[in-house]
Design a protein around this motif. Structure first.
Motif, PDB file in Angstrom:
ATOM      1  N   ARG A 138      32.903 -16.278   1.925  1.00 22.34           N
ATOM      2  CA  ARG A 138      33.639 -15.455   0.916  1.00 22.34           C
ATOM      3  C   ARG A 138      33.676 -16.295  -0.440  1.00 22.34           C
ATOM      4  O   ARG A 138      33.886 -15.455  -1.286  1.00 22.34           O
ATOM      5  CB  ARG A 138      34.789 -15.310   1.330  1.00 22.34           C
ATOM      6  CG  ARG A 138      34.559 -13.996   2.384  1.00 22.34           C
ATOM      7  CD  ARG A 138      35.738 -13.626   3.051  1.00 22.34           C
ATOM      8  NE  ARG A 138      35.993 -12.429   4.010  1.00 22.34           N
ATOM      9  CZ  ARG A 138      36.641 -11.975   5.030  1.00 22.34           C
ATOM     10  NH1 ARG A 138      37.821 -12.602   4.996  1.00 22.34           N
ATOM     11  NH2 ARG A 138      36.349 -11.099   5.847  1.00 22.34           N
ATOM     12  N   GLU A 139      33.530 -17.733  -0.478  1.00 24.62           N
ATOM     13  CA  GLU A 139      33.462 -18.366  -1.693  1.00 24.62           C
ATOM     14  C   GLU A 139      32.242 -18.568  -2.187  1.00 24.62           C
ATOM     15  O   GLU A 139      31.872 -19.131  -3.262  1.00 24.62           O
ATOM     16  CB  GLU A 139      33.991 -19.920  -1.609  1.00 24.62           C
ATOM     17  CG  GLU A 139      35.519 -19.987  -1.199  1.00 24.62           C
ATOM     18  CD  GLU A 139      36.172 -19.398  -2.481  1.00 24.62           C
ATOM     19  OE1 GLU A 139      35.782 -19.993  -3.336  1.00 24.62           O
ATOM     20  OE2 GLU A 139      37.442 -18.817  -2.423  1.00 24.62           O
ATOM     21  N   GLY A 140      31.311 -17.778  -1.575  1.00 20.97           N
ATOM     22  CA  GLY A 140      29.770 -17.668  -2.111  1.00 20.97           C
ATOM     23  C   GLY A 140      28.711 -18.774  -1.485  1.00 20.97           C
ATOM     24  O   GLY A 140      27.658 -18.914  -2.081  1.00 20.97           O
ATOM     25  N   TYR A 141      29.094 -19.812  -0.514  1.00 19.02           N
ATOM     26  CA  TYR A 141      28.246 -20.845  -0.230  1.00 19.02           C
ATOM     27  C   TYR A 141      27.348 -20.068   0.678  1.00 19.02           C
ATOM     28  O   TYR A 141      27.630 -18.997   1.639  1.00 19.02           O
ATOM     29  CB  TYR A 141      29.274 -21.811   0.581  1.00 19.02           C
ATOM     30  CG  TYR A 141      30.032 -22.498  -0.277  1.00 19.02           C
ATOM     31  CD1 TYR A 141      29.560 -23.846  -0.990  1.00 19.02           C
ATOM     32  CD2 TYR A 141      31.425 -22.506  -0.389  1.00 19.02           C
ATOM     33  CE1 TYR A 141      30.161 -24.466  -1.794  1.00 19.02           C
ATOM     34  CE2 TYR A 141      32.232 -23.287  -1.295  1.00 19.02           C
ATOM     35  CZ  TYR A 141      31.540 -24.186  -1.892  1.00 19.02           C
ATOM     36  OH  TYR A 141      32.419 -25.069  -2.759  1.00 19.02           O
ATOM     37  N   GLY A 142      25.943 -20.524   0.706  1.00 21.03           N
ATOM     38  CA  GLY A 142      25.096 -20.189   1.413  1.00 21.03           C
ATOM     39  C   GLY A 142      25.058 -20.810   3.035  1.00 21.03           C
ATOM     40  O   GLY A 142      25.959 -21.723   3.006  1.00 21.03           O
ATOM     41  N   VAL A 143      24.174 -20.329   3.798  1.00 22.28           N
ATOM     42  CA  VAL A 143      23.947 -21.039   5.111  1.00 22.28           C
ATOM     43  C   VAL A 143      23.986 -22.316   5.242  1.00 22.28           C
ATOM     44  O   VAL A 143      24.756 -22.858   5.952  1.00 22.28           O
ATOM     45  CB  VAL A 143      22.837 -20.132   5.728  1.00 22.28           C
ATOM     46  CG1 VAL A 143      22.524 -20.732   7.206  1.00 22.28           C
ATOM     47  CG2 VAL A 143      22.982 -18.709   5.968  1.00 22.28           C
ATOM     48  N   CYS A 144      23.184 -22.998   4.426  1.00 26.41           N
ATOM     49  CA  CYS A 144      22.861 -24.247   4.765  1.00 26.41           C
ATOM     50  C   CYS A 144      24.094 -25.117   4.016  1.00 26.41           C
ATOM     51  O   CYS A 144      24.626 -26.053   4.856  1.00 26.41           O
ATOM     52  CB  CYS A 144      21.830 -24.992   3.874  1.00 26.41           C
ATOM     53  SG  CYS A 144      20.254 -24.352   4.596  1.00 26.41           S
ATOM     54  N   ASP A 145      24.734 -24.742   3.036  1.00 29.87           N
ATOM     55  CA  ASP A 145      25.922 -25.302   2.491  1.00 29.87           C
ATOM     56  C   ASP A 145      27.090 -25.358   3.388  1.00 29.87           C
ATOM     57  O   ASP A 145      28.032 -26.069   3.548  1.00 29.87           O
ATOM     58  CB  ASP A 145      26.343 -24.735   0.961  1.00 29.87           C
ATOM     59  CG  ASP A 145      25.276 -25.037  -0.078  1.00 29.87           C
ATOM     60  OD1 ASP A 145      24.819 -26.065   0.135  1.00 29.87           O
ATOM     61  OD2 ASP A 145      25.031 -24.503  -0.953  1.00 29.87           O
ATOM     62  N   VAL A 146      27.390 -23.848   4.103  1.00 29.17           N
ATOM     63  CA  VAL A 146      28.406 -23.743   5.081  1.00 29.17           C
ATOM     64  C   VAL A 146      28.271 -24.812   6.151  1.00 29.17           C
ATOM     65  O   VAL A 146      29.275 -25.371   6.649  1.00 29.17           O
ATOM     66  CB  VAL A 146      28.337 -22.362   5.421  1.00 29.17           C
ATOM     67  CG1 VAL A 146      29.438 -22.273   6.730  1.00 29.17           C
ATOM     68  CG2 VAL A 146      28.796 -21.355   4.546  1.00 29.17           C
ATOM     69  N   LEU A 147      26.983 -24.941   6.620  1.00 29.05           N
ATOM     70  CA  LEU A 147      27.173 -25.710   7.769  1.00 29.05           C
ATOM     71  C   LEU A 147      27.281 -27.356   7.397  1.00 29.05           C
ATOM     72  O   LEU A 147      27.761 -27.999   8.035  1.00 29.05           O
ATOM     73  CB  LEU A 147      25.526 -25.686   8.414  1.00 29.05           C
ATOM     74  CG  LEU A 147      25.199 -24.410   9.000  1.00 29.05           C
ATOM     75  CD1 LEU A 147      23.753 -24.418   9.792  1.00 29.05           C
ATOM     76  CD2 LEU A 147      26.331 -24.084  10.305  1.00 29.05           C
ATOM     77  N   ASP A 148      26.682 -27.762   6.210  1.00 23.27           N
ATOM     78  CA  ASP A 148      26.878 -28.889   5.626  1.00 23.27           C
ATOM     79  C   ASP A 148      28.335 -29.235   5.577  1.00 23.27           C
ATOM     80  O   ASP A 148      28.900 -30.465   5.979  1.00 23.27           O
ATOM     81  CB  ASP A 148      26.103 -29.115   4.487  1.00 23.27           C
ATOM     82  CG  ASP A 148      24.824 -29.120   4.485  1.00 23.27           C
ATOM     83  OD1 ASP A 148      24.200 -29.610   5.569  1.00 23.27           O
ATOM     84  OD2 ASP A 148      23.876 -29.081   3.562  1.00 23.27           O
ATOM     85  N   ARG A 149      29.033 -28.575   5.031  1.00 22.17           N
ATOM     86  CA  ARG A 149      30.528 -28.568   4.712  1.00 22.17           C
ATOM     87  C   ARG A 149      31.420 -28.677   5.982  1.00 22.17           C
ATOM     88  O   ARG A 149      32.192 -29.681   6.607  1.00 22.17           O
ATOM     89  CB  ARG A 149      30.959 -27.846   3.960  1.00 22.17           C
ATOM     90  CG  ARG A 149      30.846 -27.939   2.399  1.00 22.17           C
ATOM     91  CD  ARG A 149      30.977 -26.862   1.582  1.00 22.17           C
ATOM     92  NE  ARG A 149      30.892 -27.220  -0.006  1.00 22.17           N
ATOM     93  CZ  ARG A 149      29.459 -27.395  -0.386  1.00 22.17           C
ATOM     94  NH1 ARG A 149      28.594 -27.390   0.284  1.00 22.17           N
ATOM     95  NH2 ARG A 149      29.438 -27.869  -1.797  1.00 22.17           N
ATOM     96  N   LEU A 150      30.946 -28.048   7.027  1.00 22.87           N
ATOM     97  CA  LEU A 150      31.508 -27.806   8.238  1.00 22.87           C
ATOM     98  C   LEU A 150      31.170 -29.043   8.924  1.00 22.87           C
ATOM     99  O   LEU A 150      32.131 -29.671   9.840  1.00 22.87           O
ATOM    100  CB  LEU A 150      31.286 -26.556   9.209  1.00 22.87           C
ATOM    101  CG  LEU A 150      32.017 -26.306  10.522  1.00 22.87           C
ATOM    102  CD1 LEU A 150      33.571 -26.368  10.163  1.00 22.87           C
ATOM    103  CD2 LEU A 150      31.657 -25.179  11.152  1.00 22.87           C
ATOM    104  N   ASN A 151      30.065 -29.447   8.970  1.00 24.27           N
ATOM    105  CA  ASN A 151      29.687 -30.708   9.881  1.00 24.27           C
ATOM    106  C   ASN A 151      30.349 -32.018   9.101  1.00 24.27           C
ATOM    107  O   ASN A 151      30.931 -32.673  10.063  1.00 24.27           O
ATOM    108  CB  ASN A 151      28.037 -30.942   9.683  1.00 24.27           C
ATOM    109  CG  ASN A 151      27.845 -32.208  10.085  1.00 24.27           C
ATOM    110  OD1 ASN A 151      27.741 -32.426  11.446  1.00 24.27           O
ATOM    111  ND2 ASN A 151      27.365 -33.287   9.234  1.00 24.27           N
TER     112      ASN A 151
END
Length: 610
Positions: free
Chosen positions: A437-450
């Motif tokens: 909901r902050e606008g991060y794309g699929v790759c960015d979401v996975l990178d940050r969670l990882n």
């Protein structure tokens, strides 16, 4: 050679050389259920012999039944605890010697010979001690049997015992002992004048009664069932009536069970009892109390109140009574106190199970996303089945709007199971929602969670606890993506990535199945991992299938459900079905793959473009 009762000791003999007119044998698994199965097998064998009309079988009485049931339980328990192998049980009527006898043989496949002294007698240090858990040892065998011994072979050890059959007919017809376990323990109520044998029964039949009662109580996971079973076990064997009060935390006394030898009196007895519930008493031990005549009685009675104590807390009160003076000898009172301790432990376990079930429900509810409404241009269906019997599952899913017409979806599986896995799943889902909901794309979401998971693992290593918490690794497989409908009835655009997760499949309207992503490393393994995504269009009628490894790794022997593209094959047969029909078809195929229940959580998500 048979040894007389005055010279009970062990001896070695060739078990296979004996011949008898009636023999029953069985093989039991070396687990905690073996002792109960052995007792049931013995009772069934004795009843069958009684049916057969053998003269010797008519001399099998209640005392012999109690003693043999107890010893077969002890010998099988010892074999399971000390050998841990399959147990072979043989019961036979031995008519070669005079008097005839009942012989019980228990064999295991761990033939370690016991140490003996110079006289050939068993070394006391090798004999299991009565105080140990899991069996009272061979002293009990020597105390109750007329002869006993141990035989050693290359592949097995056999402990046997023999009971001389009494002269004359047995006192108890064995046909009455065929019922289910509760009925097996409830003998017909003896007349008042015959209760002088209470003391004798407490000395010989009590241990068998307590062993059976423990098995029955341990299998109850509901507090009210424990109370009901406890009352029925005591009536009419020991008392004319019994009531069990329980004291729930933060609530008043409750009366879940009342039992009377005459069922027509139960309602009247309950109405009397409910008027004066006993107070919780933390003092151990039974107390004799005066008791007025119950409705329908012409004389007063006696009653015995026993608190149900667990770790210093009173769980309830066991109240039992008889018409007329109670007159329980000390041995029977001690038996009731021992029985009450077992009831209290079973009740405490049932309450703990209820608390755990409530915690499981609350945690599981927290893992489930809110209900998803209608998605424009997309039909969706979800199957979510946590592992049966587990507190909570390690699998989770989510489907939510992220703004600008985007809908995000996730299907994850935490390494491990139980509360530790659920705690990580409970953290991952809200983080995904926040980043999307902050606008991060699929790759960015996975990178940050990882990175967040990898940092946590590194902190654990620095603290010397490794990448585990509560014995569970903090790693996560995740399929995450976003889907944007073009317009109603015109398909959708999808972007997704798989981090160590079973790859998603796409079923075209033409019946072809293809993989929709490439495999990548689990989340939480490497802080420097960089994730990539793949984008594609779903035409009208195309379906996207996402599953957890509870689907792909469902086992049948050495094979898995997804071997030889098993999942793709089942998915390909779903052409023409809607999203709900596809999800149900996959679920049914997974369950039908093997007769055994699934051994892992199961989650399926289907998205179908209109």
């Amino acid at each position: 050679m048979r040894l007389p009762r005055s010279r009970r000791r062990s001896e070695t003999r060739d078990v296979a050389s004996d011949k008898s007119e009636a023999t029953s044998q069985t093989s039991l698994p070396g687990d905690q259920q073996a002792a109960g199965a052995a007792r049931r097998f013995l009772r069934t064998a004795l009843a069958q012999w009684s049916d057969s009309g053998l003269p010797e079988a008519a001399r099998l009485g209640e005392r012999l039944l109690d003693d043999s049931t107890l010893l077969v339980s002890e010998l099988v328990t010892n074999a399971v605890v000390h050998a841990g192998t399959t147990v072979e049980l043989v019961c036979r009527l031995d008519t070669r010697e005079s008097p005839p006898g009942l012989v019980v043989e228990v064999s295991d496949h761990h033939p370690t010979r016991a140490l003996r002294d110079d006289s050939g007698v068993l070394d006391e240090s090798d004999v299991p001690d009565d105080s140990r858990e899991g069996g009272r040892g061979l002293q009990l065998v020597a105390a109750l049997s007329d002869a006993w011994g141990i035989s050693y072979r290359r592949d097995r050890k056999t402990v046997w015992c023999r009971f001389d059959l009494p002269a004359g007919d047995g006192a108890t017809p064995l046909l009455s002992l065929r019922g289910e376990p509760p009925a097996e323990l409830i003998a017909p109520v003896p007349p008042q004048a015959d209760r002088a044998n209470d003391q004798e029964w407490a000395g010989r039949g009590a241990l068998s009664f307590l062993a059976e009662a423990s098995d029955l109580l341990a299998g109850q996971l509901d507090e009210d069932n424990v109370a009901s079973l406890a009352a029925q076990l005591l009536v009419p064997r020991i008392a004319d009536w019994c009531a069990v009060w329980v004291y729930p935390a933060g609530a008043g006394a409750r009366l879940p069970s009342v039992w009377h030898v005459e069922e027509r009196r139960i309602d009247g007895l309950r109405s009397v009892l409910e008027k004066s519930p006993p107070a919780a008493d933390k003092r151990p031990g039974a107390r004799h109390i005066a008791w007025p005549a119950t409705p329908g009685d012409t004389v007063g009675g006696g009653a015995l109140a026993v608190p149900l104590l667990v770790t210093g807390r009173c769980q309830g009160t066991l109240l039992l009574g008889r018409a007329g003076p109670l007159g329980l000898p000390d041995e029977v009172t001690g038996l009731v106190e021992d029985f009450a301790r077992r009831v209290a432990l079973a009740m405490g376990a049932a309450r703990q199970y209820a608390r755990q079930a409530m915690i499981s429900t609350v945690l599981q509810r927290g893992l489930l996303p809110p209900a998803v409404g209608r998605i424009p241009g997309i039909d969706h269906a979800v199957v979510y089945e946590p592992l049966a019997g587990d507190w909570v599952g390690g699998d989770f899913y989510d489907l939510f709007p992220a703004g600008d017409g985007r809908w995000c979806f996730a299907l994850g599986d935490v390494c491990g199971n139980g509360p530790e896995a659920a705690s990580l799943a409970g953290v991952a889902r809200p983080v995904l929602r926040l980043l999307a909901r902050e606008g991060y794309g699929v790759c960015d979401v996975l990178d940050r969670l990882n990175k967040a998971l990898a940092d946590e693992a590194a902190a654990a290593l620095t603290g010397g606890t490794a990448a585990w918490e509560g014995g569970q690794a903090r790693f996560l497989s995740l399929l995450y993506g976003e889907i944007t409908p073009y317009a109603p009835e015109r398909g959708a655009h999808c972007t997704l990535a798989s981090a160590g997760h079973p790859l998603p499949l796409v079923l075209g309207s033409d019946g072809r199945v293809r993989e929709a992503a490439s495999p990548q490393i689990l989340l939480g393994i490497s802080e420097t991992a960089q994730y990539t995504s793949e984008s594609f269009d779903l035409s009208s009628g195309d379906s996207l299938l996402c599953v957890t490894d509870g689907v792909t790794e469902r086992r049948r022997g050495q094979r898995q459900f997804d071997d030889d593209d098993g999942l793709a094959t089942v998915f390909g047969d779903c052409t023409g079905l809607g999203a709900a029909g596809i999800a149900e078809r996959i679920r049914h195929a997974v369950h039908a793959y093997d007769s055994a229940p699934p051994a892992d959580d199961l989650a399926v998500l289907v998205l179908q473009a209109r």
